[in-house]
Design a protein around this motif. Structure first.
Motif, PDB file in Angstrom:
ATOM      1  N   ARG A  28       3.699   6.601   5.912  1.00 43.19           N
ATOM      2  CA  ARG A  28       5.128   6.704   5.659  1.00 43.19           C
ATOM      3  C   ARG A  28       5.617   6.591   4.351  1.00 43.19           C
ATOM      4  NH1 ARG A  28       5.290   3.504  10.479  1.00 43.19           N
ATOM      5  NH2 ARG A  28       6.330   1.984   9.181  1.00 43.19           N
ATOM      6  N   GLU A  29       4.955   5.442   3.597  1.00 40.64           N
ATOM      7  CA  GLU A  29       5.195   4.963   2.180  1.00 40.64           C
ATOM      8  C   GLU A  29       4.774   6.289   1.376  1.00 40.64           C
ATOM      9  OE1 GLU A  29       7.149   2.775   1.216  1.00 40.64           O
ATOM     10  OE2 GLU A  29       7.224   1.425   3.224  1.00 40.64           O
ATOM     11  N   LEU A  30       3.731   6.719   1.611  1.00 37.13           N
ATOM     12  CA  LEU A  30       3.057   7.815   0.692  1.00 37.13           C
ATOM     13  C   LEU A  30       4.027   9.004   0.636  1.00 37.13           C
ATOM     14  CD1 LEU A  30       0.883   8.560  -1.272  1.00 37.13           C
ATOM     15  CD2 LEU A  30      -0.260   9.401   0.729  1.00 37.13           C
ATOM     16  N   ARG A  36       9.747  12.066  -3.175  1.00 35.89           N
ATOM     17  CA  ARG A  36      10.482  11.619  -4.410  1.00 35.89           C
ATOM     18  C   ARG A  36      10.004  12.287  -5.719  1.00 35.89           C
ATOM     19  NH1 ARG A  36      11.417   5.161  -2.775  1.00 35.89           N
ATOM     20  NH2 ARG A  36      13.127   5.670  -1.207  1.00 35.89           N
ATOM     21  N   SER A  37       8.461  12.254  -5.754  1.00 38.61           N
ATOM     22  CA  SER A  37       7.953  12.737  -6.927  1.00 38.61           C
ATOM     23  C   SER A  37       7.985  14.414  -6.616  1.00 38.61           C
ATOM     24  CB  SER A  37       6.617  12.242  -7.299  1.00 38.61           C
ATOM     25  OG  SER A  37       5.633  12.482  -6.205  1.00 38.61           O
ATOM     26  N   GLY A  38       8.116  14.965  -5.667  1.00 36.47           N
ATOM     27  CA  GLY A  38       7.949  16.306  -5.779  1.00 36.47           C
ATOM     28  C   GLY A  38       6.556  16.967  -5.410  1.00 36.47           C
ATOM     29  N   ARG A  39       5.632  15.755  -5.212  1.00 37.28           N
ATOM     30  CA  ARG A  39       4.247  16.115  -4.910  1.00 37.28           C
ATOM     31  C   ARG A  39       3.720  15.710  -3.495  1.00 37.28           C
ATOM     32  NH1 ARG A  39       0.495  14.065  -9.747  1.00 37.28           N
ATOM     33  NH2 ARG A  39       1.680  12.067  -9.019  1.00 37.28           N
ATOM     34  N   LEU A  40       4.429  15.977  -2.554  1.00 40.07           N
ATOM     35  CA  LEU A  40       4.297  15.388  -1.095  1.00 40.07           C
ATOM     36  C   LEU A  40       3.113  16.257  -0.514  1.00 40.07           C
ATOM     37  CD1 LEU A  40       4.981  14.144   1.331  1.00 40.07           C
ATOM     38  CD2 LEU A  40       6.653  15.846   2.160  1.00 40.07           C
ATOM     39  N   ALA A  41       2.797  17.307  -0.818  1.00 41.66           N
ATOM     40  CA  ALA A  41       1.575  18.337  -0.290  1.00 41.66           C
ATOM     41  C   ALA A  41       0.357  17.870  -0.944  1.00 41.66           C
ATOM     42  CB  ALA A  41       1.665  19.687  -0.511  1.00 41.66           C
ATOM     43  N   PHE A 187      -2.430   5.690  -4.791  1.00 44.41           N
ATOM     44  CA  PHE A 187      -0.969   5.214  -4.791  1.00 44.41           C
ATOM     45  C   PHE A 187      -0.594   5.180  -6.378  1.00 44.41           C
ATOM     46  CE2 PHE A 187      -2.192   3.397  -0.617  1.00 44.41           C
ATOM     47  CZ  PHE A 187      -1.611   4.079   0.252  1.00 44.41           C
ATOM     48  N   LEU A 188      -1.250   4.774  -7.250  1.00 48.09           N
ATOM     49  CA  LEU A 188      -0.991   4.662  -8.479  1.00 48.09           C
ATOM     50  C   LEU A 188      -0.610   6.048  -9.115  1.00 48.09           C
ATOM     51  CD1 LEU A 188      -3.494   1.975  -9.954  1.00 48.09           C
ATOM     52  CD2 LEU A 188      -1.104   1.837  -9.832  1.00 48.09           C
ATOM     53  N   LYS A 189      -1.294   7.022  -8.918  1.00 52.01           N
ATOM     54  CA  LYS A 189      -0.954   8.395  -9.082  1.00 52.01           C
ATOM     55  C   LYS A 189       0.546   9.058  -8.644  1.00 52.01           C
ATOM     56  CE  LYS A 189      -5.946   9.760  -9.453  1.00 52.01           C
ATOM     57  NZ  LYS A 189      -6.890  10.510  -8.949  1.00 52.01           N
ATOM     58  N   GLN A 190       1.185   8.241  -7.704  1.00 52.79           N
ATOM     59  CA  GLN A 190       2.362   8.699  -7.270  1.00 52.79           C
ATOM     60  C   GLN A 190       3.315   8.103  -7.996  1.00 52.79           C
ATOM     61  OE1 GLN A 190       2.376  11.223  -4.933  1.00 52.79           O
ATOM     62  NE2 GLN A 190       0.310  10.963  -5.206  1.00 52.79           N
ATOM     63  N   GLN A 191       3.107   7.267  -9.187  1.00 55.06           N
ATOM     64  CA  GLN A 191       3.908   6.473 -10.054  1.00 55.06           C
ATOM     65  C   GLN A 191       4.555   5.405  -9.286  1.00 55.06           C
ATOM     66  OE1 GLN A 191       3.840   7.800 -13.140  1.00 55.06           O
ATOM     67  NE2 GLN A 191       2.471   9.411 -12.673  1.00 55.06           N
ATOM     68  N   LEU A 192       3.858   4.643  -8.631  1.00 57.91           N
ATOM     69  CA  LEU A 192       4.412   3.758  -7.958  1.00 57.91           C
ATOM     70  C   LEU A 192       4.057   2.263  -8.851  1.00 57.91           C
ATOM     71  CD1 LEU A 192       3.494   4.164  -4.120  1.00 57.91           C
ATOM     72  CD2 LEU A 192       5.660   4.461  -5.168  1.00 57.91           C
ATOM     73  N   PRO A 193       4.938   1.235  -8.752  1.00 54.45           N
ATOM     74  CA  PRO A 193       4.487   0.004  -9.397  1.00 54.45           C
ATOM     75  C   PRO A 193       3.249  -0.428  -8.649  1.00 54.45           C
ATOM     76  CG  PRO A 193       6.746   0.070  -9.021  1.00 54.45           C
ATOM     77  CD  PRO A 193       6.059   1.215  -8.123  1.00 54.45           C
TER      78      PRO A 193
END
Length: 313
Positions: A28-30, A36-41, A187-193
């Motif tokens: 869910r978090e991913l 939000r980042s436009g890279r869901l797929a 997860f870091l590649k999704q620009q998450l802290p």
């Protein structure tokens, strides 16, 4: 359900949270971060690739230990057969007692020709006496460990116990480290802290012991501590991984550093699995062969002792 919620006008965050346990928390978090980042797929595709890779590693480990465990189970059954049926059948003490009684009755026994008891047959009888409870305990412990590792691997105590098993333990740890590095990089590649990525990695981890370590690291990095320092104080992280993490923090390249660390741990895992397949089956085979030779020699020693006593009479 998710499609219906989105069509009714709910936001993706609310729709995913409404699913509850329909999706794992880290998925869910991913999905929220990917939307939000436009890279869901791309996010879901990367997660699928990672999960398949971890399943492949897990299958390799189980395939490597299943054959030796099957052989070990057959050895335990063979030793129980020896202890509970074969040794009692070959015990000559009753026959010798009858001969002794007959000799005293007829007074034909030559007392100077008494043969000392065979040490090997005595050891075999002693083995038959103490082996069954030990083998039942060993077999039961083996079954419990395999069942716990299979169905309760997310428990911290089970994970720590299985990691202490010789040869298998290092492979277990390398698989957990490969999973940790792959998830954190994803997860870091999704620009998450970093702290949020660590928290999500802990939610997604299949290793209970690893999950606790990563959760504490998330709290410490949220307080401003570097990840390399957090991992240095935790056991189970090789120095090579810590060095790569320190390099990634210095060069703002943590995802790349964890990608490299994950590949390194996967390669070490495969080498350890090869070692298991190379070493464990011959050891179990030698155990089975040694027990068979021990029984055969004990049988011959008992028969020789019986023949000598009968001929002396």
């Amino acid at each position: 359900s998710l499609a219906d919620a989105l069509e009714s006008g709910e936001s993706l965050d609310d729709a995913l949270n409404a699913l509850g346990r329909g999706l794992p928390a880290h998925v869910r978090e991913l999905m929220i971060a990917g939307a939000r980042s436009g890279r869901l797929a791309d996010s879901l595709d990367a997660l699928l690739v990672h999960e398949r890779a971890m399943n492949d590693l897990g299958q390799q480990l189980w395939h490597a230990i299943s054959y030796p465990c099957m052989l070990l189970g057959l050895v335990i059954v063979w030793l129980l057969f020896i202890s509970l049926w074969l040794v009692p059948q070959m015990d000559t003490s009753l026959m010798l007692a009858d001969v002794d009684e007959l000799s005293r009755t007829t007074r034909f026994w030559n007392s100077t020709s008494d043969q000392p008891p065979s040490p090997y047959s005595s050891r075999l009888r002693e083995f038959a006496r103490i082996a069954p409870p030990l083998l039942f305990v060993a077999g039961g412990s083996l079954l419990i460990m395999l069942a716990a590792a299979r169905f309760f691997a997310d428990r911290a105590l089970v994970s720590r116990t299985f990691a202490l098993v010789p040869l298998v333990g290092p492979a277990w740890r390398y698989r957990s480290l490969a999973e940790f590095c792959g998830l954190l990089s994803l997860f870091l590649k999704q620009q998450l802290p970093l702290a949020e990525s660590l928290r999500m990695t802990a939610l997604a981890s299949r290793d209970g012991a690893q999950r606790g370590v990563v959760s504490r690291a998330a709290e410490q990095t949220a307080a401003g501590e570097s990840l390399a320092q957090c991992l240095t104080r935790r056991s189970g992280f090789p120095q090579t991984v810590i060095n790569l993490v320190a390099w990634g923090e210095q060069h703002t390249a943590l995802p790349e550093a964890f990608d490299s660390a994950g590949r390194m741990m996967a390669e070490r895992f495969e080498l350890q699995v090869r070692l298991i397949r190379l070493v464990v089956p011959p050891l179990v085979f030698l155990l089975a062969t040694g027990s068979a030779l021990f029984v055969a020699y004990g049988w011959l020693a008992a028969m020789t002792h019986s023949i000598l006593m009968l001929t002396s009479w």
